[in-house]
Design a protein around this motif. Structure first.
Motif, short mmCIF file in Angstrom:
data_model
loop_
_atom_site.label_atom_id
_atom_site.label_comp_id
_atom_site.label_asym_id
_atom_site.label_seq_id
_atom_site.Cartn_x
_atom_site.Cartn_y
_atom_site.Cartn_z
N ALA A 195 0.83 -1.21 0.00
CA ALA A 195 0.00 0.00 0.00
C ALA A 195 0.86 1.25 0.00
CB ALA A 195 -0.94 -0.01 1.21
N ILE A 196 1.95 1.24 0.77
CA ILE A 196 2.85 2.40 0.81
C ILE A 196 3.53 2.59 -0.53
CG2 ILE A 196 4.96 3.28 1.85
CD1 ILE A 196 4.06 1.79 4.45
N ILE B 194 6.51 8.15 -9.54
CA ILE B 194 7.78 7.43 -9.63
C ILE B 194 7.52 5.97 -9.95
CG2 ILE B 194 8.92 9.01 -8.02
CD1 ILE B 194 8.60 6.86 -5.86
N PRO B 195 8.51 5.25 -10.48
CA PRO B 195 8.34 3.81 -10.68
C PRO B 195 8.05 3.13 -9.35
CG PRO B 195 10.33 4.59 -11.77
CD PRO B 195 9.84 5.72 -10.92
N LYS B 196 7.19 2.11 -9.37
CA LYS B 196 6.82 1.47 -8.12
C LYS B 196 8.03 0.84 -7.45
CE LYS B 196 3.30 -1.37 -5.94
NZ LYS B 196 2.04 -2.12 -6.12
N LEU B 197 8.20 1.16 -6.17
CA LEU B 197 9.31 0.61 -5.41
C LEU B 197 9.10 -0.88 -5.16
CD1 LEU B 197 9.75 3.40 -2.70
CD2 LEU B 197 10.93 3.18 -4.88
N ASN B 198 10.19 -1.56 -4.88
CA ASN B 198 10.11 -2.95 -4.45
C ASN B 198 9.68 -2.96 -2.98
OD1 ASN B 198 10.59 -5.56 -3.49
ND2 ASN B 198 12.36 -5.86 -4.80
N PRO B 199 8.45 -3.41 -2.68
CA PRO B 199 7.97 -3.33 -1.29
C PRO B 199 8.82 -4.14 -0.32
CG PRO B 199 6.15 -3.77 -2.81
CD PRO B 199 7.42 -3.94 -3.58
N ALA B 200 9.52 -5.15 -0.82
CA ALA B 200 10.29 -6.02 0.06
C ALA B 200 11.63 -5.42 0.47
CB ALA B 200 10.52 -7.37 -0.61
N THR B 201 12.16 -4.50 -0.33
CA THR B 201 13.52 -4.00 -0.07
C THR B 201 13.61 -2.48 0.05
OG1 THR B 201 14.03 -3.89 -2.45
CG2 THR B 201 14.54 -5.96 -1.29
N GLN B 202 12.61 -1.76 -0.46
CA GLN B 202 12.72 -0.30 -0.50
C GLN B 202 11.69 0.42 0.37
OE1 GLN B 202 12.62 -0.16 -4.97
NE2 GLN B 202 14.42 1.16 -4.71
N VAL B 203 10.90 -0.33 1.13
CA VAL B 203 9.86 0.24 1.97
C VAL B 203 9.89 -0.45 3.33
CG1 VAL B 203 7.38 0.59 2.29
CG2 VAL B 203 8.38 0.81 0.01
N LEU B 204 9.78 0.34 4.40
CA LEU B 204 9.73 -0.23 5.74
C LEU B 204 8.75 0.58 6.59
CD1 LEU B 204 11.04 -2.39 7.57
CD2 LEU B 204 12.70 -0.65 8.28
N PRO B 205 7.70 -0.08 7.13
CA PRO B 205 6.79 0.63 8.03
C PRO B 205 7.49 0.99 9.34
CG PRO B 205 5.82 -1.43 7.22
CD PRO B 205 7.28 -1.46 6.88
N VAL B 206 7.10 2.12 9.92
CA VAL B 206 7.68 2.55 11.20
C VAL B 206 6.57 3.12 12.07
CG1 VAL B 206 9.98 3.00 10.26
CG2 VAL B 206 8.28 4.83 10.26
N ASN B 207 6.86 3.17 13.36
CA ASN B 207 5.89 3.68 14.33
C ASN B 207 5.95 5.20 14.41
OD1 ASN B 207 4.81 1.12 15.22
ND2 ASN B 207 6.78 0.77 16.20
N GLY B 208 5.56 5.84 13.32
CA GLY B 208 5.64 7.29 13.24
C GLY B 208 7.03 7.71 12.79
N MET C 244 -2.05 6.89 16.21
CA MET C 244 -1.76 5.57 15.65
C MET C 244 -0.27 5.31 15.53
SD MET C 244 -4.53 4.21 12.83
CE MET C 244 -3.36 4.30 11.52
N ARG C 245 0.53 6.37 15.47
CA ARG C 245 1.98 6.24 15.30
C ARG C 245 2.29 5.35 14.11
NH1 ARG C 245 2.86 9.93 15.94
NH2 ARG C 245 5.10 9.70 16.21
N SER C 246 1.95 5.81 12.94
CA SER C 246 2.14 5.01 11.73
C SER C 246 2.77 5.85 10.63
CB SER C 246 0.80 4.46 11.24
OG SER C 246 0.97 3.71 10.06
N GLY C 247 3.88 5.36 10.11
CA GLY C 247 4.56 6.03 9.01
C GLY C 247 5.40 5.03 8.25
N PHE C 248 6.32 5.54 7.46
CA PHE C 248 7.20 4.65 6.71
C PHE C 248 8.52 5.34 6.40
CE2 PHE C 248 4.94 6.82 3.18
CZ PHE C 248 6.02 7.22 2.38
N VAL C 249 9.50 4.50 6.08
CA VAL C 249 10.77 4.93 5.52
C VAL C 249 10.91 4.22 4.18
CG1 VAL C 249 13.27 5.00 5.81
CG2 VAL C 249 11.79 5.21 7.80
N ALA C 250 11.37 4.95 3.16
CA ALA C 250 11.52 4.36 1.82
C ALA C 250 12.76 4.94 1.16
CB ALA C 250 10.28 4.64 0.97
N GLY C 251 13.29 4.19 0.19
CA GLY C 251 14.42 4.71 -0.57
C GLY C 251 15.50 3.68 -0.81
N ASP C 252 16.72 4.05 -0.53
CA ASP C 252 17.91 3.25 -0.83
C ASP C 252 17.82 1.89 -0.14
OD1 ASP C 252 20.47 2.13 -1.00
OD2 ASP C 252 21.48 4.05 -0.78
#
Length: 404
Positions: A73-74, A84-98, A254-262
């Motif tokens: 979803a992120i 942007i081109p769709k990121l690889n959810p397994a390697t380029q996206v990480l959910p975080v608690n805010g 809810m403390r919900s966010g993400f980190v994405a990128g490298d």
């Protein structure tokens, strides 16, 4: 004890509490706070329902990496929002608690405490940047915002010998408290510096969905894609982006966010978080999926802010130096024409009209001979319009009283 703890300053709201400690607000007025940037618009019902519907997930230990559904979803939201081109959810996206805990944790991941590194931060700034630097064993290096540059920072002013020690650069676009948005030229310059000096860019974009013009703010990954940095051998090299549902969807609790990128940076970050214990509740993950997959509530929320800022900003402009920001939900006003300092203005406004604002000097540090927050106040227009208008009218009355 960790000796770096002694380097930390009191949080701005603790300083504000101390400023007000000997003051009794005027009892003829109800309390209105423009001090804290805590969204006050109602949480959408469908997000609440998604949380309730998945409350059984509390019986399960969550994984640090998060669910496939949430990472997907992120990645989908980033693709739609920034083109942007769709990121690889397994390697380029990480959910975080805010984004707050993630900004802190990433700093501990990327800084070598033995290297006497520097962490570059805008000034004024979100205080987590400074605390994260100190506790990672680094030193913060502040770059002052410049009103003549739309509150942008002159990164070209940083000497080469400073850049050579930089491990991490914090950016906040749209900015807190200024609301300023970086341009494509700004990003191009920063990406070139990152490549030349091999530091990581941490782009804090938690205010990206509240904007007042017709064009959405340019994002870091969007800029990198436009500059051809999304399709190279190491896509988004040395770039990590932070975002959150708190402001976008009115769910700060809810403390919900993400980190994405490298992907290389995120691999190390995941390892750190696995030990740090940064897993998100399964129920919160499910509600987050619902939030990231819907834009209607975001558009409605943005329109409420636009209407609010359009009504309040003109009321204040005859009395304070303040302009409509590019984005975000703060007004960053110069109070020097009132003859009061930022702390005096905040203290007397609270005492006489029971309105709380945050002194700008509490959000900045003395750097390169100045404190760029001095004689400014931050007003968080987070409540409903009626309450914001009442606060603005009291501020106007207060300013008028100073000239009588």
């Amino acid at each position: 004890m960790n000796p770096h703890l002694d380097k930390l300053q009191s949080y701005p709201f603790e300083k504000l509490r101390q400023l007000f400690s000997q003051v009794s607000p005027n009892p003829h007025y109800s309390a209105i706070s423009l001090g804290m940037g805590e969204p006050k618009h109602p949480t959408p019902k469908f997000i609440q329902q998604a949380l309730i519907d998945h409350i059984d997930g509390l019986a399960n230990y969550p994984t640090t990496v998060g669910s496939d559904a949430l990472r997907g979803a992120i990645a989908g939201w980033l693709e739609r929002r920034y083109g942007i081109p769709k990121l690889n959810p397994a390697t380029q996206v990480l959910p975080v608690n805010g984004s707050r805990e993630a900004l802190f944790a990433l700093t501990q991941t990327v800084v070598d405490p033995a290297a006497k590194s520097l962490v570059v931060s805008p000034n004024p700034f979100y205080q987590i940047y400074e605390g994260a630097a100190y506790l990672a064993g680094a030193e913060p290096y502040f770059v002052n915002s410049d009103p003549s540059r739309n509150f942008g920072c002159d990164y070209d002013s940083i000497p080469a010998e400073v850049w050579q020690r930089v491990a991490l650069l914090f950016l906040c676009s749209p900015g807190n408290p200024t609301g300023a948005v970086l341009s494509l030229t700004d990003w191009e310059n920063l990406f070139a510096l990152s490549e030349r000096y091999n530091f990581i860019i941490a782009a804090d974009e938690c205010y990206s969905e509240i904007y007042h013009g017709s064009e959405a703010p340019l994002g870091a990954m969007q800029a990198a894609h436009m500059l051809g940095l999304s399709t190279v051998e190491r896509p988004y090299a040395r770039l990590v982006v932070f975002s959150s549902l708190s402001k976008r969807s009115n769910v700060p609790g809810m403390r919900s966010g993400f980190v994405a990128g490298d992907a290389e940076v995120l691999k190390k970050f995941l390892l750190y978080r696995t030990y740090h214990g940064g897993a998100m509740s399964p129920a919160v993950q499910a509600a987050s999926v619902a939030a990231w997959n819907d834009e209607t509530h975001v558009e409605q929320n943005r329109e409420k802010y636009r209407a609010k800022f359009a009504a309040i900003t003109p009321l204040l402009q005859p009395h304070l130096q303040v302009e409509l920001p590019d984005a975000g939900f703060y007004l960053w006003a110069d109070v020097s024409q009132t003859g009061l300092s930022d702390t005096e203005f905040a203290q007397r406004l609270y005492a006489e009209y029971n309105v709380t604002v945050l002194p700008g000097s509490y959000l900045a540090r003395d750097a390169h001979g100045i404190n760029p927050g001095r004689n400014r106040i931050r007003m968080a227009l987070v409540a409903e319009t009626e309450e914001g208008l009442e606060a603005a009218q009291r501020i106007v009355q207060f300013c008028k009283s100073l000239t009588q």
